[in-house]
Design a protein around this motif. Structure first.
Motif, short mmCIF file in Angstrom:
data_model
loop_
_atom_site.label_atom_id
_atom_site.label_comp_id
_atom_site.label_asym_id
_atom_site.label_seq_id
_atom_site.Cartn_x
_atom_site.Cartn_y
_atom_site.Cartn_z
N ASN A 278 0.83 -1.21 0.00
CA ASN A 278 0.00 0.00 0.00
C ASN A 278 0.86 1.26 0.00
O ASN A 278 0.61 2.22 0.73
CB ASN A 278 -0.98 0.02 1.18
N THR A 310 -4.68 -12.18 -7.07
CA THR A 310 -4.92 -10.77 -7.32
C THR A 310 -3.76 -9.97 -6.72
O THR A 310 -3.05 -10.46 -5.83
CB THR A 310 -6.24 -10.28 -6.70
N GLY A 312 -2.97 -6.15 -5.03
CA GLY A 312 -3.52 -4.92 -4.49
C GLY A 312 -3.08 -4.81 -3.04
O GLY A 312 -2.47 -5.73 -2.48
N ARG A 326 -4.32 2.80 -1.69
CA ARG A 326 -3.70 3.69 -2.67
C ARG A 326 -3.65 3.09 -4.06
O ARG A 326 -3.26 3.76 -5.02
CB ARG A 326 -2.31 4.09 -2.19
N TYR A 327 -4.03 1.81 -4.19
CA TYR A 327 -4.07 1.16 -5.50
C TYR A 327 -5.33 0.32 -5.61
O TYR A 327 -5.86 -0.18 -4.61
CB TYR A 327 -2.85 0.25 -5.71
N ARG A 328 -5.79 0.14 -6.84
CA ARG A 328 -6.88 -0.79 -7.10
C ARG A 328 -6.37 -2.22 -6.96
O ARG A 328 -5.20 -2.49 -7.24
CB ARG A 328 -7.41 -0.59 -8.53
N THR A 329 -7.24 -3.12 -6.55
CA THR A 329 -6.92 -4.54 -6.56
C THR A 329 -7.37 -5.12 -7.89
O THR A 329 -8.51 -4.95 -8.30
CB THR A 329 -7.61 -5.27 -5.40
N VAL A 330 -6.44 -5.78 -8.60
CA VAL A 330 -6.71 -6.26 -9.95
C VAL A 330 -6.22 -7.70 -10.10
O VAL A 330 -5.43 -8.20 -9.30
CB VAL A 330 -6.01 -5.37 -11.01
N TYR A 354 -2.69 1.96 -12.02
CA TYR A 354 -3.54 1.34 -11.00
C TYR A 354 -3.68 2.20 -9.75
O TYR A 354 -4.36 1.80 -8.80
CB TYR A 354 -2.93 -0.02 -10.61
N ARG A 355 -3.05 3.35 -9.74
CA ARG A 355 -3.10 4.20 -8.56
C ARG A 355 -4.48 4.84 -8.41
O ARG A 355 -5.07 5.30 -9.39
CB ARG A 355 -2.03 5.28 -8.62
N ILE A 356 -4.98 4.89 -7.18
CA ILE A 356 -6.27 5.54 -6.90
C ILE A 356 -6.01 7.01 -6.58
O ILE A 356 -5.16 7.35 -5.78
CB ILE A 356 -6.97 4.87 -5.69
#
Length: 356
Positions: A278, A310, A312, A326-330, A354-356
């Motif tokens: 994170n 996954t 994230g 702070r990032y999406r889980t993908v 992928y950053r939120i």
């Protein structure tokens, strides 16, 4: 799961052969390799002394706490460190260095016996070339999938020199053992149960990229490796010979030239470990400069997540960050597909996607 089908990289000239015919010609660097603007885009600071982490101290109950803080500082503030007392036998390192160097001394046709196929990065050749006008790196590589063992495609493993397959196998096992220890200590330093992190790795998928950087008398005009971050979790870099070239970009915006320690691995945090942490650990942009007179050879061991997982932020670390991810889980397979289908000649951080 480090090299999904890409849809195709374009073939480009062999740089080692090009350098041998071009070096004495008196001509300018071929235009597709000229990177003058990028090479001079920021000041280069010589003699970067990376933090040094001692695995022997980490494994010693009397010294582990102090060294764990040292490891955390390196991962949080540098994203890089040199690992000493790693326990890999000298003969294992000497053997793989010898065989890799001998492979690149083979005639071009012999090396082409393990050439890449058009839709895969495995094997001998190049990668990430998507257009006829794209600028090129002054380097050749061989990329192999090493672990788990049953995933190996021996069509891409050199048969010459005869001892190479065995020496790479021994080095692969030793590097995986070192990485497993480091990941457990990193989990502990972050405040995560080690098994929670290790379940993401399973049998520890591992690939190796060996890169050959020919000398270039106009070294300031070219780049050996374009600025990028590593998509994996953790990279162990072995200098096959003692020619430096690795540069990392620090927060000051300058490139800092790394001076490798004899017998040490250069270790760096990759994108997936930054995501899992994170944003606590940093995946740092790096590139490689070329030497005007000497060849450089390095072997990067990439350690990755399981293909069916996954990637994230770990929930424990999101909670510790005030509940903010702070990032999406993908899906990890999609994450790697995006990495291998993206151009790496513009210095764009793959992770920012992928950053939120």
């Amino acid at each position: 799961m480090a090299h999904p089908k890409t849809g195709g990289y374009l073939p480009v000239p062999n740089v080692q052969a090009l350098a041998q015919t071009w070096s004495g010609s008196g001509e300018l660097v071929p235009d597709r390799y000229v990177r003058t603007e990028e090479a001079a885009a920021a000041e280069v600071v010589a003699g970067c002394e990376l933090p040094v982490v001692d695995l022997g101290r980490l494994l010693d109950p009397r010294l582990s706490k102090e060294e764990l803080a040292n490891l955390g500082h390196a991962c949080q503030h540098w994203g890089y460190f040199q690992l000493i007392n790693h326990g890999v036998p000298k003969e294992v390192i000497q053997d793989v260095r010898r065989d890799i160097a001998e492979f690149f001394r083979l005639p071009l046709e012999a090396k082409k016996a393990c050439a890449q196929l058009p839709d895969d990065i495995q094997g001998y050749g190049q990668g990430f070339v998507f257009s006829e006008t794209q600028k090129l790196d002054w380097a050749d590589m061989i990329y192999l999938k090493l672990r788990p063992v049953e995933s190996r495609s021996m069509r891409f493993w050199p048969a010459q020199p005869p001892s190479l397959r065995g020496s790479v196998d021994r080095f692969s096992a030793a590097a995986a053992e070192v990485t497993a220890s480091l990941l457990r200590f990193m989990a502990a330093e972050m405040g995560v149960e080690p098994e929670r992190l290790m379940e993401k790795f399973g049998a520890q998928p591992q690939t190796m990229k060996v890169t050959y950087y020919p000398p270039c008398r106009l070294a300031g005009d070219v780049l050996g490796l374009s600025p990028h971050t590593d998509a994996c979790a953790l990279t162990l870099l072995l200098h096959v010979n003692d020619v430096p070239g690795l540069q990392i970009r620090r927060d000051d915006g300058k490139w800092h030239a790394v001076e490798p320690l004899e017998g040490a691995f250069v270790v760096n945090v990759g994108d997936t470990l930054e995501m899992l942490s994170n944003d606590k650990y940093k995946s740092v942009e790096h590139r490689v400069a070329v030497h005007p007179d000497e060849e450089r050879i390095s072997a990067a061991m990439f350690h990755q997540l399981l293909p069916n997982t996954t990637v994230g932020p770990l929930p424990e670390l999101v909670k510790g960050s005030g509940g903010r991810a702070r990032y999406r889980t993908v899906d990890y397979a999609d994450f790697m597909k995006h990495f291998f289908s993206s151009r790496h000649d513009k210095g764009v951080r793959h992770l920012d996607h992928y950053r939120i």
